[in-house]
Design an enzyme around this catalytic site. Structure first.
Site, PDB file in Angstrom:
ATOM      1  CG  ASN A 155      -0.347  -0.118   2.515  1.00  0.00           C
ATOM      2  OD1 ASN A 155       0.766  -0.636   2.657  1.00  0.00           O
ATOM      3  ND2 ASN A 155      -1.041   0.344   3.544  1.00  0.00           N
ATOM      4  CE  LYS A 178       8.317 -11.511  -0.691  1.00  0.00           C
ATOM      5  NZ  LYS A 178       7.288 -10.479  -0.974  1.00  0.00           N
ATOM      6  N   PRO A 179      10.066  -7.037  -0.719  1.00  0.00           N
ATOM      7  CG  PRO A 179      10.214  -6.253  -2.926  1.00  0.00           C
ATOM      8  CD  PRO A 179      10.923  -7.141  -1.916  1.00  0.00           C
ATOM      9  CB  ALA A 180       4.073  -6.189  -1.369  1.00  0.00           C
ATOM     10  CD  GLU A 253       2.518   0.097  10.451  1.00  0.00           C
ATOM     11  OE1 GLU A 253       1.316  -0.193  10.658  1.00  0.00           O
ATOM     12  OE2 GLU A 253       2.950   0.469   9.359  1.00  0.00           O
ATOM     13  CB  CYS A 287      -2.157   0.429   8.635  1.00  0.00           C
ATOM     14  SG  CYS A 287      -0.715   1.498   8.649  1.00  0.00           S
ATOM     15  CD  GLU A 386      -6.350  -2.500   8.761  1.00  0.00           C
ATOM     16  OE1 GLU A 386      -5.659  -1.476   8.688  1.00  0.00           O
ATOM     17  OE2 GLU A 386      -5.866  -3.640   8.979  1.00  0.00           O
TER      18      GLU A 386
END
Length: 484
Positions: A155, A178-180, A253, A287, A386
């Site tokens: 996001n 490690k990215p999404a 987080e 978030c 959420e």
């Protein structure tokens, strides 16, 4: 059209770009048009292990480098990012979907963390402790913890990287990122910026690919001393449990369920504008965005009217086009979750004030109309989970005590906001809200100079501010015996 490397090399290890050992690739789609953007390497456990080894080998030299030299490299990375805001912003919009204005704002915010931590690299202070034993000397020596495994979400695919890697690198740690897999292109561009800025080989490594396998490498390899993660509470709990075997340091987080309280003495125009900005930024995929709004009964009708008119004016569409306020959700699962929360609410008596359906526009992507709900009850999913989408419920309260109780009635504790012009109430409510961050007439707490993080099941650890380096530093006590 924005230029980015349309090849499969998404793995950067020891200063070299390469493909996954398996040869596998993964398609990256544009969530607005559903068209293929490119393919990137689908790395796995073995690729992550190589990256960890490289980071481990690079650690001694990088950790011993003077803070001033590390500072100059990070500051150069900041300059390079700021020089390329327009192109980087377009890449971000293409792979993530948010409006270009938001994307460019994220790039600038991401750069600000590099700027801040280039400065903080020079301010990691130790401590001299007066000894109780005559002749002894005691001091606390701060040292980098070691190799860091960083896992970032889709996001905010740029700012979440620099918010983690900035302090880690400033402290003298080496990093494997490690990215999404939904948004690897922004991570690839940041790796190139670090490379161009002069970061030594192996200090920063990137592995795009299989989350579970790369995560397993982080968890089981004892060369990784610290894991930093932003994502769902469920995954955060898993990482925490699995880290226990090696007692790795972990910062998390996680999810949020932010309330907004609008008191009767609030400036309603300001409250409505900031509620709108909080909830519908990034199509609600934030978030810390407003997930539920509590309005004092005496102003409910007036506030709802003001807010409703503003929501109706939001423009949905392709984030690259002028005047677009809301882009697509990241994937079909995102729209399905919003629809599920909406169906649950209406089945239990909620009233749709505007929106309430998938957007039927000119693009085939994962769009949902900005939606405002009334007649809300506490048993609805939207009040307990959420949503991560452009769906906002309104509920009323009578007293300040009732509002605080409702706001705190959640397992999450990331961010909360309230609007008031009363100074006494400002202090009372700020102290009573059980959240890691509280905004008073403000809804944007994430800035480089301030600590960001939650409590309860929203995680622990801080990112940002001088506090952000603490999670990447160990404090060593040194005691020297003097002559007796």
């Amino acid at each position: 059209m924005t230029t980015f490397d349309a090849n499969t090399k998404g793995i950067f290890v020891n200063g070299e770009w390469r493909e996954a050992k398996s040869g596998e690739t993964e398609v990256v789609d544009n969530p607005t048009t559903l068209e293929k953007l490119t393919e990137v390497s689908n790395g796995d456990f073995d690729d992550a292990t190589d990256a960890i080894d490289a980071a481990y080998e690079a650690f001694p030299e990088w950790s011993k480098m003077s803070p001033r030299k590390r500072s100059k490299i990070l500051y150069r990375a900041y300059e390079l990012m700021m020089e390329d805001v327009d192109r980087l912003g377009e890449i971000l919009t293409l792979e993530q979907g948010k409006p270009l204005k938001e994307a460019k704002g994220e790039i600038k915010g991401a750069a600000s963390f590099l700027q801040w931590y280039s400065e903080e690299a020079n301010r990691i202070y130790g401590e001299l402790i007066p000894a109780s034993r005559e002749g002894n000397r005691q001091f606390v020596l701060p040292q980098p913890i070691g190799v860091v495994g960083a896992i970032t979400p889709w996001n905010f695919p740029s700012s979440m990287i620099t918010r983690k890697c900035g302090p880690a690198l400033a402290a003298g740690c080496t990093v494997v990122l490690k990215p999404a897999m939904e948004t690897p292109l922004s991570a690839i561009e940041i790796a190139k910026i670090f490379e161009k800025a002069g970061l030594p080989k192996g200090v920063f490594n990137l592995v795009t690919g299989k989350a579970q396998e790369i995560g397993e490498a982080f968890l089981t390899n004892d060369k990784v001393r610290k894991i930093t993660f932003t994502g769902s509470t469920e995954v955060g709990k898993y990482l925490m449990r699995e880290s226990a075997d090696q007692l790795k340091k972990v910062s998390l987080e996680l999810g949020g369920h932010a309330p907004i309280l609008v008191f009767e003495d609030a400036d309603l125009e300001t409250a409505a504008n900031l509620t709108l900005a909080s909830k519908f930024r990034n199509a609600g995929q934030t978030c810390i965005c407003a997930n539920r709004v509590y309005v004092q009964e005496s102003i409910k009708e007036e506030f709802s009217k003001v807010l409703l008119e503003k929501v109706k004016q939001l423009n949905v569409g392709n984030g690259l086009n002028d005047g677009v306020d809301i882009g697509p959700l990241i994937n079909e699962n995102g729209t399905e979750k919003v629809q599920d929360h909406l169906n649950d609410a209406t089945d239990k008596g909620a009233r749709i004030l505007c929106g309430g359906t998938k957007w039927d526009g000119e693009y085939e992507g994962h769009f949902f109309e900005p939606t405002l709900l009334d007649n809300i009850t506490d048993d609805m999913k939207v009040m307990n989970e959420e949503t991560f989408g452009p769906l906002l419920p309104l509920q009323t309260f009578k007293t300040e005590e009732e509002a605080i109780k409702a706001a705190n009635n959640t397992k999450y504790g990331l961010a909360a906001y309230f609007f008031t012009e009363n100074l006494d109430r400002t202090f009372r409510v700020s102290e009573a809200l059980e959240y890691g961050m509280v905004g008073v007439n403000e809804v944007f707490p994430s800035v480089a100079e301030a600590p960001f993080g939650g409590i309860k099941q929203s995680g622990f650890g801080k990112e940002g501010g001088h506090h952000g380096i603490d999670d990447f530093v160990v404090k060593k006590l040194v005691t020297i015996s003097g002559k007796k």
